[in-house]
Design an enzyme around this catalytic site. Structure first.
Site, PDB file in Angstrom:
ATOM      1  N   ASP A  61       0.868  -1.084  -0.026  1.00 44.78           N
ATOM      2  CA  ASP A  61       0.057   0.003  -0.116  1.00 44.78           C
ATOM      3  C   ASP A  61       0.934   1.345  -0.203  1.00 44.78           C
ATOM      4  O   ASP A  61       1.738   1.323   0.837  1.00 44.78           O
ATOM      5  CB  ASP A  61      -0.951  -0.063   1.290  1.00 44.78           C
ATOM      6  CG  ASP A  61      -1.874   1.256   1.251  1.00 44.78           C
ATOM      7  OD1 ASP A  61      -2.127   1.612   0.064  1.00 44.78           O
ATOM      8  OD2 ASP A  61      -2.367   1.396   2.536  1.00 44.78           O
ATOM      9  N   HIS A  62       0.707   2.141  -1.034  1.00 46.54           N
ATOM     10  CA  HIS A  62       1.419   3.410  -1.054  1.00 46.54           C
ATOM     11  C   HIS A  62       2.899   3.319  -0.905  1.00 46.54           C
ATOM     12  O   HIS A  62       3.755   3.929  -0.133  1.00 46.54           O
ATOM     13  CB  HIS A  62       1.028   4.380   0.160  1.00 46.54           C
ATOM     14  CG  HIS A  62      -0.346   4.874  -0.047  1.00 46.54           C
ATOM     15  ND1 HIS A  62      -0.745   5.973  -0.891  1.00 46.54           N
ATOM     16  CD2 HIS A  62      -1.720   4.557   0.685  1.00 46.54           C
ATOM     17  CE1 HIS A  62      -2.140   6.309  -1.131  1.00 46.54           C
ATOM     18  NE2 HIS A  62      -2.661   5.493   0.055  1.00 46.54           N
ATOM     19  N   ASP A 101       2.814   4.520  -5.774  1.00 48.69           N
ATOM     20  CA  ASP A 101       2.341   5.803  -5.523  1.00 48.69           C
ATOM     21  C   ASP A 101       3.100   6.961  -5.871  1.00 48.69           C
ATOM     22  O   ASP A 101       3.841   7.148  -4.966  1.00 48.69           O
ATOM     23  CB  ASP A 101       1.943   6.019  -3.900  1.00 48.69           C
ATOM     24  CG  ASP A 101       1.054   7.300  -3.482  1.00 48.69           C
ATOM     25  OD1 ASP A 101       1.060   8.403  -4.556  1.00 48.69           O
ATOM     26  OD2 ASP A 101       0.725   7.521  -2.585  1.00 48.69           O
ATOM     27  N   GLY A 142      -7.130   8.657   7.581  1.00 49.95           N
ATOM     28  CA  GLY A 142      -6.917   9.275   8.985  1.00 49.95           C
ATOM     29  C   GLY A 142      -8.383   9.549   9.207  1.00 49.95           C
ATOM     30  O   GLY A 142      -9.521   8.992   8.432  1.00 49.95           O
ATOM     31  N   HIS A 185      -9.504   4.972  -1.679  1.00 50.46           N
ATOM     32  CA  HIS A 185      -8.528   5.074  -0.260  1.00 50.46           C
ATOM     33  C   HIS A 185      -9.358   5.927   0.792  1.00 50.46           C
ATOM     34  O   HIS A 185     -10.158   6.755   0.119  1.00 50.46           O
ATOM     35  CB  HIS A 185      -7.127   5.669  -0.556  1.00 50.46           C
ATOM     36  CG  HIS A 185      -6.103   4.890  -1.264  1.00 50.46           C
ATOM     37  ND1 HIS A 185      -5.242   4.153  -0.882  1.00 50.46           N
ATOM     38  CD2 HIS A 185      -6.218   4.237  -2.511  1.00 50.46           C
ATOM     39  CE1 HIS A 185      -4.569   3.397  -1.458  1.00 50.46           C
ATOM     40  NE2 HIS A 185      -5.103   3.384  -2.959  1.00 50.46           N
ATOM     41  N   GLY A 211     -11.129   4.817   3.116  1.00 52.17           N
ATOM     42  CA  GLY A 211     -12.440   4.049   3.324  1.00 52.17           C
ATOM     43  C   GLY A 211     -13.048   4.348   4.846  1.00 52.17           C
ATOM     44  O   GLY A 211     -14.250   4.309   4.766  1.00 52.17           O
ATOM     45  N   ASN A 246     -10.393   0.718   0.663  1.00 50.22           N
ATOM     46  CA  ASN A 246      -9.351   0.575   1.603  1.00 50.22           C
ATOM     47  C   ASN A 246      -9.736   0.894   2.986  1.00 50.22           C
ATOM     48  O   ASN A 246     -10.540   1.961   3.229  1.00 50.22           O
ATOM     49  CB  ASN A 246      -8.023   1.300   1.073  1.00 50.22           C
ATOM     50  CG  ASN A 246      -7.292   0.906   0.173  1.00 50.22           C
ATOM     51  OD1 ASN A 246      -7.428   0.050  -0.912  1.00 50.22           O
ATOM     52  ND2 ASN A 246      -5.768   1.236   0.005  1.00 50.22           N
ATOM     53  N   ASN A 260      -8.384   1.218   7.151  1.00 53.41           N
ATOM     54  CA  ASN A 260      -7.152   0.754   8.001  1.00 53.41           C
ATOM     55  C   ASN A 260      -7.842   1.666   9.621  1.00 53.41           C
ATOM     56  O   ASN A 260      -7.622   0.856  10.526  1.00 53.41           O
ATOM     57  CB  ASN A 260      -5.924   1.495   7.522  1.00 53.41           C
ATOM     58  CG  ASN A 260      -4.621   1.491   8.361  1.00 53.41           C
ATOM     59  OD1 ASN A 260      -4.944   0.397   9.248  1.00 53.41           O
ATOM     60  ND2 ASN A 260      -3.623   2.074   8.304  1.00 53.41           N
TER      61      ASN A 260
END
Length: 287
Positions: A85-86, A106, A179, A207, A209, A229, A231
């Protein structure tokens, strides 16, 4: 089941107007919770490491083996995609060499021409080994492991140009951020998403999400988002459940309540519950 790349999985999701969840792992508990939720729901899942999380856990090779060995230990039978990721250019190349099934390069912080050329190079390297590639157009707002985005909207023309490199999925900035979303957040820009989706057949990625209302996520999926995504929501759920366990004194009053296997269990369950809930949101069909 062995790990697979994500090309067919996300192409099917875009065509079928559903999404497949992409969940970040940070340690063994996270890995077990994500895989357990996918198995429980009998759906494919993408499990990913950011550059920072991989460094914390001991490197990309260790992360790959952690996921592979956990799949074997838990007898996971659903398709699992191991993703970076990224990743920057060097991280993407390293994960291709290590054996990840999917990588995100990315390059949003580079001049577009450089982003384009490096994306082409990553696609060539990855596809030669059967590895899927995600690129990013526009910038996802907020910060994730030092990758900072201002949150500008993706350009339709740049999206078309990046998609033409042969990437397997494309992340686009449509007002989403990493965030916690601020109270004055104005929501996703569905008009820009619709414009991109009309010109680009490549599966699109949302992204940030975590924190987007369910109705907005589902509308985005209906317009072409195939990968979502998550997190921060898992981190928040883990922290809240762990805090509750300690504030209720279980680490002191329960028999060996301080044992990390007991201490971390409520948080791990909270992650699993969050992942299962988001799988339902995304409409991922059972296999």
């Amino acid at each position: 089941m062995s790990l697979i790349n994500g090309t067919e999985t996300f192409a099917a999701a875009r065509k079928g107007h559903y999404a497949v969840g992409a969940f970040n792992t940070n340690n063994l508990e996270w890995t077990r919770a994500i895989l357990g939720a996918a198995q429980e729901k009998n759906v494919p899942v993408l499990i990913q490491t950011s550059m920072g999380a991989a460094k914390y856990m001991g490197g990309y090779e260790l992360c790959l083996h952690l996921v592979q060995d956990t799949i074997k230990a838990m007898n996971i039978t659903v398709p699992v995609i191991m993703h970076l990721d990224h990743g920057n250019y060097e991280a993407a190349k390293e994960c291709i060499e290590v054996g990840y099934n999917s990588v995100m390069f990315d390059g949003h912080d580079l001049p577009f021409d450089e982003n384009l050329e490096k994306t082409k190079e990553i696609v060539k390297l990855a596809h030669a080994k059967g590895i899927s590639v995600e690129a990013e157009v526009g910038s996802i707002g907020g910060e994730e492991d030092g990758v900072i985005g201002e949150g500008e909207l993706a350009s339709v023309e740049e999206a078309k140009t990046l998609a033409a490199t042969g990437v397997d999925y494309l992340a686009c900035g449509i007002g989403n951020i990493h965030g916690v979303y601020p109270e004055n957040w104005k929501g996703l820009h569905f008009d820009r998403l619709q414009e991109i989706a009309a010109e680009v057949e490549t599966p699109l990625v949302l992204h940030g999400g975590s924190g987007i209302p369910k109705d907005q996520i589902q509308k985005a999926i209906s317009l072409g988002i195939a990968k979502v995504n998550v997190n921060t929501e898992c981190q928040q759920a883990f922290a809240a459940a762990t805090r509750k366990y300690i504030e209720e004194g279980h680490d002191q009053k329960d028999e060996k309540g301080y044992d990390p296997r007991k201490l971390l269990a409520p948080g791990a369950k909270a992650i699993k519950d969050t992942v299962e809930s988001r799988i339902e949101w995304f409409g991922t069909p059972s296999l």
